[in-house]
Design a protein around this motif. Structure first.
Motif, PDB file in Angstrom:
ATOM      1  N   ASN A 184       0.774  -1.163  -0.004  1.00  0.00           N
ATOM      2  CA  ASN A 184      -0.061  -0.051  -0.015  1.00  0.00           C
ATOM      3  C   ASN A 184       0.975   1.420  -0.061  1.00  0.00           C
ATOM      4  O   ASN A 184       1.742   1.636   0.882  1.00  0.00           O
ATOM      5  N   GLU A 185       0.688   2.152  -1.110  1.00  0.00           N
ATOM      6  CA  GLU A 185       1.735   3.433  -1.280  1.00  0.00           C
ATOM      7  C   GLU A 185       1.525   4.083  -0.235  1.00  0.00           C
ATOM      8  O   GLU A 185       2.693   4.819   0.212  1.00  0.00           O
ATOM      9  N   LYS A 188       4.404   5.619   2.324  1.00  0.00           N
ATOM     10  CA  LYS A 188       4.900   7.073   2.163  1.00  0.00           C
ATOM     11  C   LYS A 188       4.490   7.583   3.757  1.00  0.00           C
ATOM     12  O   LYS A 188       5.348   8.174   4.272  1.00  0.00           O
TER      13      LYS A 188
END
Length: 203
Positions: free
Chosen positions: A120-121, A125
């Protein structure tokens, strides 16, 4: 305080979500997804409050997210929301040691969220940003101190100081939330609730 149309739409959606979650909770207090939405809505609404009210609302959000995690400890959306809540708490704390404790906890929740939903980006992040957060917090506190010093310097000669000081405090708060929104993306909780919430009126 002036709101843009987008802010107003977000406020409406968050308030609708909060009220709906409250009603749902009365019927089913063990619905972890509902508690997560409630916590997320409170985090969103906190952005439109005074600093003192925002802190209270964030603490309320943390208690809702805690409840959700007691029901479902591996729900990644809840883990991520909790990381956001702790990051925001840390940025509103002037004590750097205390803030670091919250940042460390936030990083742990972001890591758990990523473990539960690998790849999951947004979670990735968030974890990257959490690692830089203590340094950003120090920069932020320096900026806050210099703003207060400037405000203090003008207080002796200006009768409108309380308003000016209040505005500075308000600007400062928006700097905090602006960082959270831009770097971590707190508003994306709305995506989790979009199937349950009517779209905001188009402006």
């Amino acid at each position: 305080m002036e709101f843009s149309q987008a802010d107003f739409d977000r406020l409406l959606v968050a308030e609708h979500t909060r009220k709906t979650a409250e009603v749902t909770y009365a019927k089913d207090p063990l619905d972890a997804e509902n508690l997560t939405k409630w916590g997320g809505a409170l985090l969103e609404l906190a952005q439109f409050q005074t600093v003192a009210d925002a802190k209270e609302m964030i603490n309320d959000a943390i208690s809702k997210l805690d409840e959700a995690l007691m029901i479902n400890p591996s729900k990644h959306e809840t883990l991520w929301c909790m990381g956001n809540a702790l990051s925001t708490t840390a940025f509103m704390t002037t004590d750097s040691d205390e803030a670091k404790v919250s940042f460390d906890k936030a990083a742990q929740f972001f890591q758990k969220a990523l473990d539960a939903d690998p790849g999951n980006e947004l979670y990735l992040k968030s974890l990257e940003v959490a690692a830089k957060a203590p340094e950003l917090h120090m920069d932020f506190q320096k900026a806050a101190a210099s703003q207060q010093a400037m405000g203090g310097a003008s207080s002796a000669s200006s009768t409108s100081t309380p308003t000016a000081a209040k505005k500075k405090s308000s600007d400062l708060k928006y700097d905090i939330f602006g960082w959270i929104i831009l770097a971590v993306g707190i508003v994306t909780w709305v995506g989790m609730a979009k199937s349950h919430v009517p779209p905001p009126p188009s402006g």
